[in-house]
Design a protein around this motif. Structure first.
Motif, PDB file in Angstrom:
ATOM      1  N   TYR A  19      -9.916  -3.541 -12.298  1.00 53.87           N
ATOM      2  CA  TYR A  19     -10.089  -2.133 -11.964  1.00 53.87           C
ATOM      3  C   TYR A  19     -10.356  -1.945 -10.476  1.00 53.87           C
ATOM      4  N   GLU A  20      -9.837  -2.861  -9.658  1.00 55.39           N
ATOM      5  CA  GLU A  20     -10.053  -2.837  -8.213  1.00 55.39           C
ATOM      6  C   GLU A  20      -9.277  -1.692  -7.570  1.00 55.39           C
ATOM      7  N   GLU A  21      -9.918  -1.029  -6.608  1.00 56.78           N
ATOM      8  CA  GLU A  21      -9.230  -0.009  -5.813  1.00 56.78           C
ATOM      9  C   GLU A  21      -8.518  -0.705  -4.661  1.00 56.78           C
ATOM     10  N   MET A  22      -7.193  -0.482  -4.540  1.00 58.53           N
ATOM     11  CA  MET A  22      -6.392  -1.238  -3.591  1.00 58.53           C
ATOM     12  C   MET A  22      -5.365  -0.335  -2.909  1.00 58.53           C
ATOM     13  N   LEU A  23      -4.911  -0.785  -1.748  1.00 56.83           N
ATOM     14  CA  LEU A  23      -3.844  -0.096  -1.022  1.00 56.83           C
ATOM     15  C   LEU A  23      -2.793  -1.115  -0.622  1.00 56.83           C
ATOM     16  N   PHE A  24      -1.537  -0.795  -0.890  1.00 53.54           N
ATOM     17  CA  PHE A  24      -0.417  -1.632  -0.475  1.00 53.54           C
ATOM     18  C   PHE A  24       0.449  -0.835   0.490  1.00 53.54           C
ATOM     19  N   VAL A  25       0.664  -1.400   1.674  1.00 58.79           N
ATOM     20  CA  VAL A  25       1.479  -0.741   2.684  1.00 58.79           C
ATOM     21  C   VAL A  25       2.481  -1.744   3.229  1.00 58.79           C
ATOM     22  N   GLY A  26       3.728  -1.306   3.394  1.00 62.11           N
ATOM     23  CA  GLY A  26       4.693  -2.191   4.022  1.00 62.11           C
ATOM     24  C   GLY A  26       6.089  -2.083   3.457  1.00 62.11           C
ATOM     25  N   SER A  27       6.781  -3.201   3.489  1.00 61.28           N
ATOM     26  CA  SER A  27       8.193  -3.244   3.122  1.00 61.28           C
ATOM     27  C   SER A  27       8.373  -3.123   1.620  1.00 61.28           C
ATOM     28  N   CYS A  28       9.641  -3.202   1.180  1.00 59.04           N
ATOM     29  CA  CYS A  28       9.929  -3.073  -0.250  1.00 59.04           C
ATOM     30  C   CYS A  28       9.314  -4.227  -1.050  1.00 59.04           C
ATOM     31  N   PHE A  29       8.972  -5.330  -0.392  1.00 59.33           N
ATOM     32  CA  PHE A  29       8.269  -6.402  -1.088  1.00 59.33           C
ATOM     33  C   PHE A  29       6.864  -5.946  -1.473  1.00 59.33           C
ATOM     34  N   ALA A  30       6.239  -5.119  -0.609  1.00 53.69           N
ATOM     35  CA  ALA A  30       4.938  -4.537  -0.957  1.00 53.69           C
ATOM     36  C   ALA A  30       5.074  -3.644  -2.177  1.00 53.69           C
ATOM     37  N   VAL A  38      -0.208  -1.998 -10.318  1.00 58.50           N
ATOM     38  CA  VAL A  38      -0.224  -0.711 -11.022  1.00 58.50           C
ATOM     39  C   VAL A  38       0.002  -0.922 -12.515  1.00 58.50           C
ATOM     40  N   GLU A  39       0.995  -1.754 -12.852  1.00 57.76           N
ATOM     41  CA  GLU A  39       1.323  -2.019 -14.250  1.00 57.76           C
ATOM     42  C   GLU A  39       0.183  -2.699 -14.996  1.00 57.76           C
ATOM     43  N   ASN A  40      -0.677  -3.378 -14.247  1.00 63.52           N
ATOM     44  CA  ASN A  40      -1.793  -4.082 -14.866  1.00 63.52           C
ATOM     45  C   ASN A  40      -3.126  -3.376 -14.680  1.00 63.52           C
ATOM     46  N   LYS A  41      -3.034  -2.038 -14.525  1.00 62.34           N
ATOM     47  CA  LYS A  41      -4.191  -1.158 -14.578  1.00 62.34           C
ATOM     48  C   LYS A  41      -5.167  -1.275 -13.410  1.00 62.34           C
ATOM     49  N   PHE A  42      -4.712  -1.816 -12.271  1.00 60.51           N
ATOM     50  CA  PHE A  42      -5.543  -1.751 -11.078  1.00 60.51           C
ATOM     51  C   PHE A  42      -5.350  -0.375 -10.444  1.00 60.51           C
ATOM     52  N   ARG A  43      -6.363   0.084  -9.746  1.00 54.64           N
ATOM     53  CA  ARG A  43      -6.264   1.390  -9.085  1.00 54.64           C
ATOM     54  C   ARG A  43      -5.558   1.202  -7.741  1.00 54.64           C
ATOM     55  N   ALA A  44      -4.282   0.923  -7.814  1.00 54.12           N
ATOM     56  CA  ALA A  44      -3.498   0.577  -6.629  1.00 54.12           C
ATOM     57  C   ALA A  44      -2.659   1.758  -6.161  1.00 54.12           C
ATOM     58  N   THR A  45      -2.764   2.053  -4.880  1.00 49.07           N
ATOM     59  CA  THR A  45      -1.891   3.030  -4.228  1.00 49.07           C
ATOM     60  C   THR A  45      -0.843   2.242  -3.450  1.00 49.07           C
ATOM     61  N   VAL A  46       0.431   2.539  -3.698  1.00 52.62           N
ATOM     62  CA  VAL A  46       1.512   1.758  -3.106  1.00 52.62           C
ATOM     63  C   VAL A  46       2.366   2.659  -2.203  1.00 52.62           C
ATOM     64  N   ASN A  47       2.375   2.345  -0.919  1.00 54.34           N
ATOM     65  CA  ASN A  47       3.177   3.081   0.070  1.00 54.34           C
ATOM     66  C   ASN A  47       3.150   4.588  -0.172  1.00 54.34           C
ATOM     67  N   GLU A  66      -6.223   8.805   3.480  1.00 56.20           N
ATOM     68  CA  GLU A  66      -7.631   9.198   3.571  1.00 56.20           C
ATOM     69  C   GLU A  66      -8.574   8.317   2.755  1.00 56.20           C
ATOM     70  N   GLY A  67      -8.061   7.450   1.916  1.00 57.44           N
ATOM     71  CA  GLY A  67      -8.907   6.615   1.082  1.00 57.44           C
ATOM     72  C   GLY A  67      -9.535   5.468   1.850  1.00 57.44           C
ATOM     73  N   ALA A  68     -10.469   4.791   1.185  1.00 53.01           N
ATOM     74  CA  ALA A  68     -11.138   3.634   1.780  1.00 53.01           C
ATOM     75  C   ALA A  68     -11.259   2.533   0.732  1.00 53.01           C
ATOM     76  N   PRO A  69     -10.150   1.927   0.322  1.00 54.34           N
ATOM     77  CA  PRO A  69     -10.188   0.887  -0.710  1.00 54.34           C
ATOM     78  C   PRO A  69     -10.841  -0.391  -0.202  1.00 54.34           C
ATOM     79  N   ARG A  70     -11.324  -1.192  -1.144  1.00 55.78           N
ATOM     80  CA  ARG A  70     -11.965  -2.464  -0.771  1.00 55.78           C
ATOM     81  C   ARG A  70     -10.933  -3.522  -0.397  1.00 55.78           C
ATOM     82  N   VAL A  71      -9.724  -3.444  -0.975  1.00 54.12           N
ATOM     83  CA  VAL A  71      -8.689  -4.445  -0.742  1.00 54.12           C
ATOM     84  C   VAL A  71      -7.414  -3.762  -0.252  1.00 54.12           C
ATOM     85  N   VAL A  72      -6.859  -4.281   0.851  1.00 51.89           N
ATOM     86  CA  VAL A  72      -5.629  -3.734   1.419  1.00 51.89           C
ATOM     87  C   VAL A  72      -4.640  -4.869   1.651  1.00 51.89           C
TER      88      VAL A  72
END
Length: 286
Positions: A19-30, A38-47, A66-72
């Motif tokens: 249930y980790e809050e995460m941010l993914f930024v970058g290329s299509c690999f991201a 996302v599919e495994n129920k993490f609170r992930a924001t992707v691009n 505007e978010g402040a996730p623990r993992v980026v």
């Protein structure tokens, strides 16, 4: 006998929790890896503002987010940027405007490192205990030419290495006690997705039909390496409990309108709610 070389994955200074809050930024690999979370129920924001390929555009996304996730996770694809001739600004998307309006440039190692360092500092100002993981996309750019594509990847790799070295040096200089340094929450790491595909999976059976993008099998293998090295024991436990429920959701029935199937789906959803609540509470209490 060994028939392939295994890429060493350094142990991170943090572990991803369920249930980790995460941010993914970058290329299509991201996009590909972020979607697994996302599919495994993490609170992930992707691009959140679209796919970003170069360090400058990555910084622009983090500035807008505007978010402040623990993992980026930051995945870099290229050092090539496009400037709008009229203003001189680097654009993140040409928005199908005429190519004549833009000038293509290649960022140097120092320029890439500077954009990445700004990104790290911004994320840390928002959340001091943030953990930032850099990766370089293994997808080659045919339009550059394969040699030029490798030069672009090399520039990104050198820039990331410079940021990591600077971060380590900064901690060493400002915090003399080694044990205190280890206890500091924030960290910057590098996950070798590029090296895994280029060296460990160096066979075209691990590529998609275009022979440039990694296949689903390759992405799954890289995902498994992330799970093995970056997930906490609790996160791994969550995955083991979640996997059969996800399979149940993806099940295609012969008769989706039957009462039996509707009952099955209601029971499955109840189990999912209980599972998420259990691990969400554990996460909030730690």
């Amino acid at each position: 006998m060994k028939f392939r070389t295994i890429v060493d994955i350094p142990k991170p200074r943090f572990l991803i929790e369920p249930y980790e809050e995460m941010l993914f930024v970058g290329s299509c690999f991201a996009d590909s890896i972020g979607q697994r979370f996302v599919e495994n129920k993490f609170r992930a924001t992707v691009n959140p503002y679209g796919t970003m390929y170069n360090p400058a555009s990555v910084l622009h996304t983090v500035e807008r987010f505007e978010g402040a996730p623990r993992v980026v996770f930051i995945t870099l694809g290229t050092n090539h940027v496009y400037r709008l001739k009229e203003t001189g600004e680097i654009v993140d998307n040409c928005q199908k405007r005429p190519a004549a309006l833009f000038q293509e440039e290649e960022l140097t190692v120092d320029e890439c490192a500077d954009y990445l360092q700004q990104t790290v500092e911004l994320l840390r100002r928002r959340r001091p205990d943030v953990h930032i993981v850099f990766t370089v996309s293994p997808i080659r750019y045919r339009k550059y030419g394969y040699h030029e594509s490798q030069l672009s990847k090399a520039t990104l790799l050198l820039a990331v290495d410079k940021v990591l070295a600077s971060d380590k040096h900064g901690l060493t200089r400002t915090v003399a006690d080694k044990e205190v340094r280890k206890s500091l929450c924030s960290s910057v790491a590098y996950f070798p997705a590029y090296e895994i595909l280029m060296d460990e999976l160096r066979d075209y059976r691990y590529y998609a039909a275009d022979m440039l993008h990694p296949s689903d099998v390759a992405v799954e293998y890289i995902w498994q390496q992330l799970v093995e090295h970056y997930f906490s024991p609790r996160a791994k436990d969550f995955l083991r409990e979640w996997t059969p429920l996800k399979a149940a959701l993806n099940h295609r029935p012969f008769n989706p309108d039957s009462e039996e199937y509707k009952t099955f789906m209601c029971q499955t959803q109840e189990k999912i709610n209980v599972l998420i609540e259990k691990y969400r509470c554990r996460q909030e209490n730690n």
